[in-house]
Design an enzyme around this catalytic site. Structure first.
Site, PDB file in Angstrom:
ATOM      1  N   ARG A 239      -1.074   7.577  -2.419  1.00 23.39           N
ATOM      2  CA  ARG A 239      -1.395   6.241  -2.938  1.00 23.39           C
ATOM      3  C   ARG A 239      -2.318   6.414  -4.137  1.00 23.39           C
ATOM      4  O   ARG A 239      -3.208   7.283  -4.129  1.00 23.39           O
ATOM      5  CB  ARG A 239      -2.093   5.380  -1.877  1.00 23.39           C
ATOM      6  N   GLU A 268       0.128  -1.111  -9.584  1.00 26.66           N
ATOM      7  CA  GLU A 268       1.574  -0.902  -9.780  1.00 26.66           C
ATOM      8  C   GLU A 268       2.241  -2.245  -9.998  1.00 26.66           C
ATOM      9  O   GLU A 268       1.902  -3.196  -9.285  1.00 26.66           O
ATOM     10  CB  GLU A 268       2.175  -0.197  -8.561  1.00 26.66           C
ATOM     11  N   HIS A 287       6.811   5.278  -8.505  1.00 20.71           N
ATOM     12  CA  HIS A 287       6.702   5.155  -7.034  1.00 20.71           C
ATOM     13  C   HIS A 287       8.093   5.261  -6.374  1.00 20.71           C
ATOM     14  O   HIS A 287       8.580   4.299  -5.767  1.00 20.71           O
ATOM     15  CB  HIS A 287       6.012   3.832  -6.641  1.00 20.71           C
TER      16      HIS A 287
HETATM   17  C1  GLV Z   1       5.992   4.515   0.215  1.00 19.26           C
HETATM   18  O1  GLV Z   1       5.124   4.589  -0.585  1.00 19.26           O
HETATM   19  C2  GLV Z   1       5.783   4.660   1.605  1.00 19.26           C
HETATM   20  O2  GLV Z   1       4.627   4.601   2.068  1.00 19.26           O
HETATM   21  O3  GLV Z   1       6.766   4.837   2.339  1.00 19.26           O
END
Ligand code: GLV
Length: 329
Positions: A239, A268, A287
């Site tokens: 993250r 984001e 992401h």
């Molecule tokens: C994506 O970021 C997830 O946590 O699956």
């Protein structure tokens, strides 16, 4: 008999929608690339008993106040920092996530980023496309060796371990730090447990695999980034807020570290004025760590199974707050 109402905040693959349709009255925010605006989401959950959502949806006190009938929040992600789990638990709402099914795809992507940054793959692509590639050159786009180097894993959970496993193929030494030691993985991977600071000092590559919690917010702050080698590469598929992004920009600009490869950001999508966009020594991905056809389908199916299980009185496969299940029985 009335079927439980479920709101789904983005279209899911057909196999996942089928799981929901078989048991529930389903409404969907039917836009692939944009989340429902907050007022739409708040209105949509008014009569919903189930919410299937993505990391883009903030499930907080405000949303829960709008959703008096909610019984389950099924996140289509392994991370659930977008959800106030404590607030859900207080209301006996089950929260579920999608672990395991995305472990290997995400580990593959961490390696894609690591290799791309080490060997300057994106810069090379930009050079070729620009028409400025003049000749084979002895010093053209020199990168960092990967084989034989030291990889530091911050967070040896499922994904961290899968990333470490791949390092064996590159003949790398693996260091790790984790809230608790994992002797079975130390034996399997030949991984050495060290404190975070020692890991940062010794590693050529640092890959982050911790969830975002109050304890891990800005875990990689200015002081810790300063500990890394000037030749080191930071990979973040966890993250964004695990790293102090402002400090990271400084670290990249002033070359305290050599490069970074990021899939996640403090905000984001990355704002167009982010200084990261001005830097060549960072690889930027949108992401997409788990974004393969099969993995995203399995994530959506698992979220749908979790949702339906709760709404039909069964135990969901992957609850985040199982204590709610125990107390409601
Ligand atoms: C994506 O970021 C997830 O946590 O699956």
């Amino acid at each position: 008999m009335t079927r439980p109402r479920v709101y789904v905040s983005r279209p899911l693959p057909p196999s996942a929608m089928e799981i929901l349709h078989a048991h529930c009255d389903v409404r969907v925010w039917d836009h692939e690339d944009t989340p429902p605006p907050r007022p739409v989401l708040l209105e949509a959950v008014r009569d919903a008993e189930g919410l299937v959502c993505l990391v883009t949806e903030r499930v907080d006190e405000e949303l829960l106040r709008h959703a008096p009938r909610l019984r389950v929040v099924a996140n289509v992600a392994v991370g659930y920092d977008n959800i106030d789990v404590a607030a859900c638990t207080r209301r006996a709402i089950v929260v579920t996530n999608t672990p395991d099914v995305l472990t290997e795809a995400t580990a593959d992507f961490a390696w894609a980023l690591l290799l791309a940054a080490a060997r300057r793959v994106v810069e090379g692509d930009r050079l070729v496309r620009s028409g400025q590639w003049r000749s084979w050159g002895l010093g053209l786009l020199l990168g960092q060796d990967v084989h034989g180097r030291t990889l530091g894993i911050v967070g040896l959970g499922r994904i961290g371990a899968a990333v470490a496993r791949r390092a064996r193929g590159f003949g790398m030494r693996v260091l790790y730090t984790n809230p608790r030691r994992r002797p079975e993985l130390e034996a399997e991977l030949g991984a050495e447990y060290v404190e975070l600071e020692a890991l940062l000092v010794r590693s050529d590559f640092v890959s982050l695999h911790v969830p975002l919690t109050p304890q891990t917010r800005h875990l990689l702050n200015r002081e810790r980034l300063r500990l890394m080698k000037p030749t080191a590469i930071l990979v973040n598929t966890a993250r964004g807020a695990v790293v102090d992004e402002e400090a990271l920009v400084e670290a990249l600009r002033e070359r305290w570290i050599w490069a970074a490869a990021l899939d996640v950001y403090e905000r984001e999508p990355l704002p167009p004025d982010s200084p990261l966009l001005q830097l060549d020594n960072v690889v930027l991905a949108p992401h997409v760590g788990s974004a393969t056809h099969t993995t995203r389908t399995r994530m959506a199916e698992l979220a749908a199974e979790n949702c339906v299980a709760v709404l039909t009185g069964r135990t969901p496969p992957t609850p985040v707050n199982p204590e709610v299940l125990r107390t409601s029985r």
